[in-house]
Design a protein around this motif. Structure first.
Motif, PDB file in Angstrom:
ATOM      1  N   THR A  86       0.830  -1.199   0.000  1.00 34.88           N
ATOM      2  CA  THR A  86       0.000   0.000   0.000  1.00 34.88           C
ATOM      3  C   THR A  86       0.864   1.247   0.000  1.00 34.88           C
ATOM      4  O   THR A  86       1.852   1.328   0.728  1.00 34.88           O
ATOM      5  N   THR A 128      -7.401  -1.864   9.858  1.00 37.43           N
ATOM      6  CA  THR A 128      -6.258  -0.998  10.098  1.00 37.43           C
ATOM      7  C   THR A 128      -6.465   0.308   9.328  1.00 37.43           C
ATOM      8  O   THR A 128      -7.374   0.399   8.495  1.00 37.43           O
ATOM      9  N   ASP A 132      -1.176   2.877   8.633  1.00 40.36           N
ATOM     10  CA  ASP A 132      -0.517   1.680   9.168  1.00 40.36           C
ATOM     11  C   ASP A 132      -0.353   0.589   8.122  1.00 40.36           C
ATOM     12  O   ASP A 132       0.620  -0.172   8.149  1.00 40.36           O
ATOM     13  N   LEU A 133      -1.285   0.511   7.193  1.00 39.13           N
ATOM     14  CA  LEU A 133      -1.231  -0.519   6.152  1.00 39.13           C
ATOM     15  C   LEU A 133      -0.010  -0.342   5.254  1.00 39.13           C
ATOM     16  O   LEU A 133       0.502  -1.314   4.689  1.00 39.13           O
ATOM     17  N   TRP A 188      -2.655   0.338  -4.580  1.00 39.43           N
ATOM     18  CA  TRP A 188      -2.500  -1.018  -4.082  1.00 39.43           C
ATOM     19  C   TRP A 188      -1.795  -1.840  -5.137  1.00 39.43           C
ATOM     20  O   TRP A 188      -2.178  -1.826  -6.306  1.00 39.43           O
TER      21      TRP A 188
END
Length: 193
Positions: A86, A128, A132-133, A188
């Motif tokens: 990510t 999440t 954070d991802l 992504w």
């Protein structure tokens, strides 16, 4: 004839005779077989359908939306892992952000319908923030990541997994005006192994 000539002729005849006998014994039968071998590698061919998972306008704190997409194995080899990477870029419309907009967007991974009979379409299996991802590379097709004890993992050749994801602009009860007019471009990347 001289003795020398007789000896030389006798030796030459003996050598010739032995050569014919020796050559004849090696030529009784013979057989040769040649083989042609090929080593062909299989292919990993992962696709995402649709390619744009989410495109939203006029988002406000507290809004959420569910999106689904398919991870499709079009290759000839089974995929054992699909690692999700990510990244995102924030366009600060007013130049007044004191916080990262990605910390306010929560990603709730919902059931992977192809991996579990135990969950319903609204069950959160992993949650999440986008912020954070970025630091994680979860396996999108591994059962352990989504929290169940089932051994169904991977993505066999010629199959697909349907994924459900909820994106939520978290209302933290505080002033979030700094994000008005901002845009977040989410990237992504799915890596098949």
């Amino acid at each position: 004839m001289s003795i020398k000539k007789n000896i030389v002729t006798g030796v030459a005849t003996a050598v010739l005779g032995l050569g014919l006998i020796g050559g004849g014994t090696y030529a009784y039968f013979s057989d040769t077989v040649a083989t042609t071998n090929t080593f062909a590698t299989g292919t990993l061919d992962l696709s995402v359908d649709p390619e744009v998972v989410i495109d939203v306008e006029d988002l406000s704190p507290g809004n959420w939306m569910i999106r689904s997409f398919d991870l499709v194995n079009n290759g000839s080899l089974d995929i054992t892992q699909v690692l999700l990477s990510t990244s995102y870029q924030v366009e600060d419309a007013k130049g007044d952000n004191t916080d990262d907009f990605g910390k306010h967007i929560r990603v709730n991974f919902l059931e992977n319908s192809d991996k579990s009979e135990e969950t319903g379409p609204n069950d959160i299996i992993f949650s999440t923030t986008l912020y954070d991802l970025q630091q994680m590379t979860p396996d999108a097709v591994e059962k352990k990541v989504i929290g169940f004890d089932n051994e169904i993992s991977g993505l066999p050749a010629g199959t697909k997994d349907t994924m459900y994801v909820e994106f939520e602009f978290v209302d933290n009860g505080e002033d979030q005006n700094q994000f008005q007019g901002d845009k977040l471009k989410l990237n992504w990347s799915f890596e098949a192994r």
